[in-house]
Design a protein around this motif. Structure first.
Motif, mmCIF file in Angstrom:
data_model
loop_
_atom_site.group_PDB
_atom_site.id
_atom_site.type_symbol
_atom_site.label_atom_id
_atom_site.label_comp_id
_atom_site.label_asym_id
_atom_site.label_seq_id
_atom_site.Cartn_x
_atom_site.Cartn_y
_atom_site.Cartn_z
ATOM 1 N N GLY A 11 11.968 21.165 -12.654
ATOM 2 C CA GLY A 11 12.087 22.300 -13.627
ATOM 3 C C GLY A 11 11.925 23.438 -12.761
ATOM 4 N N ALA A 12 12.309 23.519 -11.564
ATOM 5 C CA ALA A 12 12.234 24.784 -10.778
ATOM 6 C C ALA A 12 12.632 26.204 -11.325
ATOM 7 C CB ALA A 12 12.368 24.427 -9.405
ATOM 8 N N THR A 13 13.741 26.161 -11.990
ATOM 9 C CA THR A 13 14.487 27.178 -12.476
ATOM 10 C C THR A 13 13.837 27.916 -13.687
ATOM 11 O OG1 THR A 13 16.037 25.657 -13.455
ATOM 12 C CG2 THR A 13 16.771 26.522 -11.216
ATOM 13 N N SER A 15 10.824 28.847 -16.710
ATOM 14 C CA SER A 15 9.674 30.117 -16.720
ATOM 15 C C SER A 15 8.346 29.381 -15.943
ATOM 16 C CB SER A 15 9.303 30.037 -18.113
ATOM 17 O OG SER A 15 8.028 30.663 -18.390
ATOM 18 N N VAL A 99 10.018 20.537 -16.490
ATOM 19 C CA VAL A 99 11.166 20.521 -17.053
ATOM 20 C C VAL A 99 10.810 20.400 -18.679
ATOM 21 C CG1 VAL A 99 12.848 18.609 -17.957
ATOM 22 C CG2 VAL A 99 11.806 18.773 -15.364
ATOM 23 N N MET A 100 12.051 20.994 -19.186
ATOM 24 C CA MET A 100 11.782 21.271 -20.823
ATOM 25 C C MET A 100 12.096 19.982 -21.448
ATOM 26 S SD MET A 100 13.386 21.992 -23.728
ATOM 27 C CE MET A 100 14.963 22.187 -23.482
ATOM 28 N N LYS A 123 4.741 18.984 -22.033
ATOM 29 C CA LYS A 123 3.881 18.215 -23.075
ATOM 30 C C LYS A 123 4.615 17.204 -23.493
ATOM 31 C CE LYS A 123 3.270 22.450 -24.618
ATOM 32 N NZ LYS A 123 2.776 23.475 -25.138
ATOM 33 N N SER A 205 5.360 35.253 -22.061
ATOM 34 C CA SER A 205 6.659 35.058 -21.865
ATOM 35 C C SER A 205 7.048 33.839 -21.460
ATOM 36 C CB SER A 205 7.293 36.376 -20.676
ATOM 37 O OG SER A 205 8.280 35.968 -20.187
ATOM 38 N N PRO A 208 12.996 29.432 -23.963
ATOM 39 C CA PRO A 208 13.201 29.522 -25.563
ATOM 40 C C PRO A 208 12.691 28.736 -26.337
ATOM 41 C CG PRO A 208 15.037 29.298 -23.884
ATOM 42 C CD PRO A 208 14.155 29.423 -23.059
HETATM 43 P P1 NDP Z 1 12.554 26.656 -19.564
HETATM 44 O O1 NDP Z 1 13.410 26.412 -20.552
HETATM 45 O O2 NDP Z 1 12.331 28.080 -19.020
HETATM 46 O O3 NDP Z 1 12.949 25.773 -18.209
HETATM 47 C C1 NDP Z 1 13.273 24.568 -18.376
HETATM 48 C C2 NDP Z 1 13.545 23.759 -16.882
HETATM 49 O O4 NDP Z 1 13.851 22.374 -17.191
HETATM 50 C C3 NDP Z 1 14.520 24.501 -15.990
HETATM 51 O O5 NDP Z 1 14.362 24.363 -14.656
HETATM 52 C C4 NDP Z 1 15.751 23.933 -16.577
HETATM 53 O O6 NDP Z 1 16.889 23.780 -15.800
HETATM 54 C C5 NDP Z 1 15.159 22.277 -16.850
HETATM 55 N N1 NDP Z 1 16.081 21.422 -17.375
HETATM 56 C C6 NDP Z 1 16.263 21.628 -18.881
HETATM 57 N N2 NDP Z 1 16.953 20.757 -19.419
HETATM 58 C C7 NDP Z 1 16.821 19.705 -18.518
HETATM 59 C C8 NDP Z 1 17.432 18.436 -18.675
HETATM 60 N N3 NDP Z 1 18.004 18.024 -19.647
HETATM 61 N N4 NDP Z 1 17.289 17.915 -17.409
HETATM 62 C C9 NDP Z 1 16.605 18.298 -16.279
HETATM 63 N N5 NDP Z 1 16.126 19.358 -16.421
HETATM 64 C C10 NDP Z 1 16.180 20.290 -17.368
HETATM 65 O O7 NDP Z 1 11.078 26.156 -20.076
HETATM 66 P P2 NDP Z 1 9.743 26.478 -19.582
HETATM 67 O O8 NDP Z 1 9.385 26.686 -18.266
HETATM 68 O O9 NDP Z 1 9.109 27.266 -20.651
HETATM 69 O O10 NDP Z 1 8.805 25.296 -20.195
HETATM 70 C C11 NDP Z 1 8.837 23.841 -19.271
HETATM 71 C C12 NDP Z 1 7.709 22.933 -19.986
HETATM 72 O O11 NDP Z 1 6.606 23.467 -19.793
HETATM 73 C C13 NDP Z 1 8.158 22.731 -21.585
HETATM 74 O O12 NDP Z 1 7.661 21.362 -21.774
HETATM 75 C C14 NDP Z 1 6.965 23.626 -21.873
HETATM 76 O O13 NDP Z 1 6.613 23.143 -23.388
HETATM 77 C C15 NDP Z 1 5.952 23.819 -21.201
HETATM 78 N N6 NDP Z 1 5.266 24.945 -21.157
HETATM 79 C C16 NDP Z 1 5.557 26.225 -20.816
HETATM 80 C C17 NDP Z 1 4.707 27.217 -20.956
HETATM 81 C C18 NDP Z 1 5.416 28.451 -20.408
HETATM 82 O O14 NDP Z 1 4.816 29.652 -20.506
HETATM 83 N N7 NDP Z 1 6.639 28.880 -20.245
HETATM 84 C C19 NDP Z 1 3.396 27.193 -21.031
HETATM 85 C C20 NDP Z 1 2.963 25.792 -21.496
HETATM 86 C C21 NDP Z 1 3.495 24.792 -21.416
HETATM 87 P P3 NDP Z 1 17.983 24.616 -16.002
HETATM 88 O O15 NDP Z 1 17.346 26.093 -15.454
HETATM 89 O O16 NDP Z 1 19.143 24.221 -14.984
HETATM 90 O O17 NDP Z 1 18.628 24.593 -17.271
#
Ligand code: NDP
Ligand code: MG
Length: 387
Positions: A11-13, A15, A99-100, A123, A205, A208
């Motif tokens: 999920g490198a791309t 947030s 990963v989301m 989570k 921030s 979505p």
């Molecule tokens: P984002 O939507 O910003 O990023 C999600 C990442 O997962 C992207 O790299 C995306 O790739 C990848 N992804 C999405 N769908 C798939 C799929 N079907 N298969 C493989 N990879 C996928 O999410 P966040 O960073 O906000 O959140 C990630 C996780 O962390 C969630 O579970 C969230 O609940 C948790 N979290 C986030 C916080 C935050 O501050 N953001 C705080 C606490 C927990 P691509 O860009 O190519 O779509």
């Protein structure tokens, strides 16, 4: 100097992914990024791969793999889909699951099965697969460190415990919630909120999906389930308090009345750095507080009637079995439908609640059973939305 530890960033791309990269940029000698994954954002993946010299990348489908191949050339190994995530997640010292949604399940299961440190932001995988995760986390070497800021705070506060899981000296885990953008709103006012309103989080921030979850308080409900699964504490010992400043990230109340909390400005790089750095702390004061600048900390009870997601989560926790998986899966479908403009904000939790009304107690003892339950809850949610 201690040897560098290898990192797989799934999920490198996103947030959390990009904030993890910021931490890694500051610590080029301590960590080596060896693999990354994303969904379909191949351009961003190729940029990260070039900067960090990463040779192993995962994407979610064949089309993205072909597009990525054109960008990175023949020397980079490309993995596809959930099998690809499994390969990538068993081949580094520390696996960051950013990963989301439920799509992060293969990362959690593979990292723990391979005896790795799992730095867990995702989570949804833990909540849905709690009984299965409980088994694989017994693998020698396997450990889960929570990136989610509340759970990272609790992890730190539990260092004061003189007992072990399930922590008999702990009276309560107290999760803090910002209250989201609609704190204090009446049900009538909530009936007309827009997507832009719901995406405007006051203190964090984020991607979505979690931003919408924060606006409904489903995120806090999921975090109650997450805390219970992570720390082995039954949900009746997990409380939620609204704390609009997001400075106290959560607290542990011990049986002698002592409350241990972790405080910092809201900055996810702090919990990320904590999960990467242990057993030491990294010397970057992300989220540093200034106690002389009129810092105010206030607390209030959540409005459980305007935000019914919280009690839905407690109810799913008390059911156990597949109920948390149903809750999380139905919620994913509803949040996506809301983001697509198909349903109203209030319909998100109403629809999840209608799905949970159809829940029949079911145990989860295998991945196949989990996948069946996940699919069933998604189908039910989609059918209600389509009506
Ligand atoms: P984002 O939507 O910003 O990023 C999600 C990442 O997962 C992207 O790299 C995306 O790739 C990848 N992804 C999405 N769908 C798939 C799929 N079907 N298969 C493989 N990879 C996928 O999410 P966040 O960073 O906000 O959140 C990630 C996780 O962390 C969630 O579970 C969230 O609940 C948790 N979290 C986030 C916080 C935050 O501050 N953001 C705080 C606490 C927990 P691509 O860009 O190519 O779509
Ligand atoms: Mg959180």
């Amino acid at each position: 100097m201690s040897p560098s530890r290898s990192i797989a960033l799934m999920g490198a791309t996103g947030s959390i992914g990009t904030q993890t990269l910021e931490v890694l940029r500051r610590e080029p000698n301590a960590f080596q990024l060896v693999s990354i994954s994303g969904g379909t954002n191949v351009h961003e993946l190729s940029v990260i791969a070039k900067e960090f010299n990463v040779r192993h990348i995962g994407v979610s489908n064949e089309q993205s793999a072909t597009a990525l191949r054109d960008l990175v050339g023949p020397d980079v190994q490309i993995e596809v889909g959930s099998k690809g995530l499994e390969v990538l997640s068993s081949s580094a010292d520390i696996v960051v699951n950013a990963v989301m949604g439920f799509a992060g399940l293969p990362v959690t299961m593979a990292a723990l099965s391979a005896g790795k440190r799992l730095a867990l932001a995702n989570k949804e995988s833990l909540i849905a697969a709690a009984p299965l995760v409980e088994k694989v986390r017994q693998t020698p070497g396997a450990v889960i460190l929570p990136i989610d800021s509340e759970h990272c705070a609790i992890h730190q506060a539990l260092a004061s415990s003189t007992s072990q899981k399930p922590y008999p000296d702990v009276r309560k885990i107290i999760l803090t919630a910002s209250g989201g953008p609609f704190r204090g709103w009446s049900k009538d006012r909530l009936a007309v909120v827009t997507k832009a309103d719901a995406l405007a989080h006051p203190t964090w921030s984020m991607g979505p999906k979690i931003t919408i979850d924060s606006s409904t308080l489903m995120n806090k409900g999921l975090e109650v389930l997450e805390a219970s699964a992570l720390f082995g504490v039954e949900v009746d010992r997990v409380d939620v308090v609204v704390h609009p400043q997001s400075v106290v990230h959560s607290m542990v109340e011990y049986i002698d009345g002592s409350v241990i909390a972790q405080l910092s400005m809201p900055d996810m790089r702090l919990p990320i750095a904590y999960c990467l750095g242990l057993p030491g702390r990294l010397d970057h004061a992300w989220g540093k507080l200034d106690f002389t600048s009129g810092l105010e900390l206030t607390f209030e009870a959540p409005d459980r009637s305007a935000f019914p997601a919280l009690d839905l989560a407690y109810s799913a926790a008390r059911h156990g079995g597949a109920a948390p998986a149903w809750l999380s899966a139905a919620n994913e479908i509803c949040v996506e439908a809301f983001l697509q403009g198909m349903i109203t904000w209030q319909s998100i939790v109403q629809t999840v609640s209608s799905v949970m009304d159809k829940y029949v107690p079911t145990d989860i003892s295998s991945i196949d059973e989990l996948l069946e339950n996940d699919a069933k809850a998604r189908q039910l949610a989609s059918a209600i939305i389509a009506k």
